[in-house]
Design an enzyme around this catalytic site. Sequence first.
Site, PDB file in Angstrom:
ATOM      1  CB  CYS A   1      36.786  30.797  26.444  1.00 51.56           C
ATOM      2  SG  CYS A   1      36.182  32.431  26.903  1.00 51.56           S
TER       3      CYS A   1
ATOM      4  NE  ARG B   1      37.022  40.692  25.505  1.00 50.96           N
ATOM      5  CZ  ARG B   1      36.405  39.513  25.538  1.00 50.96           C
ATOM      6  NH1 ARG B   1      37.042  38.405  25.191  1.00 50.96           N
ATOM      7  NH2 ARG B   1      35.163  39.418  25.966  1.00 50.96           N
TER       8      ARG B   1
ATOM      9  CG  HIS C   1      40.875  33.656  26.077  1.00 52.04           C
ATOM     10  ND1 HIS C   1      40.702  34.618  25.105  1.00 52.04           N
ATOM     11  CD2 HIS C   1      39.628  33.355  26.534  1.00 52.04           C
ATOM     12  CE1 HIS C   1      39.403  34.887  24.980  1.00 52.04           C
ATOM     13  NE2 HIS C   1      38.732  34.133  25.829  1.00 52.04           N
TER      14      HIS C   1
ATOM     15  CG  ASN D   1      39.296  32.837  22.193  1.00 52.75           C
ATOM     16  OD1 ASN D   1      40.394  32.943  21.629  1.00 52.75           O
ATOM     17  ND2 ASN D   1      38.217  33.500  21.802  1.00 52.75           N
TER      18      ASN D   1
END
Lengths: 347, 347
Positions: free
Chosen positions: A128, A237, A244, A321
């Site tokens: 991703c 994260r 993202h 993503n």
Amino acid sequence: MTQYNVAVVGAGAVGEEILRVLAEHHFPAKSIKVLARSARTLTVDGIDYQVEPTTAEAFDGVDIALFAGTEGEKGAAVTFGPDAAARGCVVIDNGADFRMRSDVPLVVPEVNAAALAEHKGIIANPNCSTAQLVLTLKPIHDAFKIKRVLISTYQAVSGAGGAAVNELQAQTTALGEGRQISSAGPAFPVQIAANVIPQIGGFDDAGYTSEEMKLVHETRKILGDDSIAITPMITARVPVFIGHSESVYIETEKPVTPDEARELWRNFPGLRVVDDIHSDDPSLRYPTPLAAAHKDTTYVGRVRQDLGNKNGLTFWVVSDNLRKGAATNAVQIAEALVERGWVKRGA
Amino acid sequence: MTQYNVAVVGAGAVGEEILRVLAEHHFPAKSIKVLARSARTLTVDGIDYQVEPTTAEAFDGVDIALFAGTEGEKGAAVTFGPDAAARGCVVIDNGADFRMRSDVPLVVPEVNAAALAEHKGIIANPNCSTAQLVLTLKPIHDAFKIKRVLISTYQAVSGAGGAAVNELQAQTTALGEGRQISSAGPAFPVQIAANVIPQIGGFDDAGYTSEEMKLVHETRKILGDDSIAITPMITARVPVFIGHSESVYIETEKPVTPDEARELWRNFPGLRVVDDIHSDDPSLRYPTPLAAAHKDTTYVGRVRQDLGNKNGLTFWVVSDNLRKGAATNAVQIAEALVERGWVKRGA
């Protein structure tokens, strides 16, 4: 119009998103079968799919199989991909297992669709965080030659699967009610709500995570240039459900201005420049993951020349993503194969 | 032991945190008065403070005044700081107004306490994101000479004040209950919960934000070296209540290994290395903002050598933005003045 028998392998978040994108894109599917570990009914946007157990035989008669891939473990494509390919099916795998194999094209269609010509039955979808990055790098690399890339990521929990989404949602509910969160897991080692976790994937001997090294190896393979120095400063994260974000710095052989970069990006498929920082409309100032969610497009903004260095450019890239980072790109690979007649069998 | 009459100017999140840190540090205060726009009672950790309106006369007899500063607008230190200083009070200002003035020391005590010797009544506290950064840069710069710094930040909403904290909390409650968030603001232009906003402060002509440029100018001033090239790739707001995280890359004149860097940091005051990535205890693997909250310490981890470049080092720095990023550093400046006898007047 030729139509194809399609299989989607995986009934989690990415599998669902692939079904959604196939429908939205009006993919020329004669049939769509959904394969997963166990049989059940999967409903996506009001359409019921009967999920069948994945077996080698299930790929008989299938023209294109889109494997959703799994996070952190070997995907179903390892077990069933070669068998499916042997049965004449083109396998498009969103998992990590085949990406770096020299006989497997790793493709973002806007960037290197030509690599599909060499496929031997298995084609890999990039990670991703790589997919959205290479979209922005490609036109700059062609025009100004990129020498190095530094990147810090802000990645959504949906990249870690459904359990991670549920974990953030449960922790969000607790925080919203003013409750303490006593324990973390199973998806994350520590609380993710109201926190940032600077680890995605396992660590190698140099201390880099697998997610960080994917950015290095996959980007070079897709751009077809191992000379680009890539520094994954961190892959982190953040408590975001979908989308993202990437903070990117590049150095080019030839000087590049923000205007030149924006112009290249405006003319590149799959990208949209959102960089009107003084706009009255906040959604036009810069991209955010919330605004990018459920879109196929990758957004780029906050474009600036490096301070005192005309060969340096820094910018901000955001994409869904589960879409360009997974489902959309996989379906686009299938579409590219169809357009070029490179699917082995059509009906 | 000499004791001092102390004033804290500002009764918001930073003002409260200054009162908390003064108490925790057993600062030798003969009296503490709290000044703000209007009179009220402020209770911090069970202690009641009678807030008085800020006036020039209120600084009569005050030895040390800690101004909390405000986000985005001119702080009370602009209005009252010079007056207070003229009355013999040492002003320590957490706001941005005085930081870059050549006659005002900008100080992180572990880094450049010596600069306090030149104070003329007003001393500036750096911006939150600068304070934690320079702590990590200083020992490396002294030993290996830093030539350039690239940085992406992940900043907590409490840096934008109490309204921002309330906004994230309200949006978190809505998300936790599965409700849609229909409108953003007033603290942020778009929803901050489950999102990332790549803007802190206003934009300059080159497209950089004021927060980004503070990292450049303040870091150089504190390190006393304008030759360091600093690239603020992005300063971004993440849905975290307390604790700023920074993804940092440095290039040094002399090669530096992760072990050498960690050793320097272990011996540097105010820093703690958390970099045992294979530990069974997740809290020892790397720093997170949640773990750094309510601590005076700045944490550094994820230390790695750049891939293929022995003069490059990348790492992750986390600190409580209300503590080392504001209140703790301000109190430490006061402590440094007291230790050295550089407060003009004690009782």
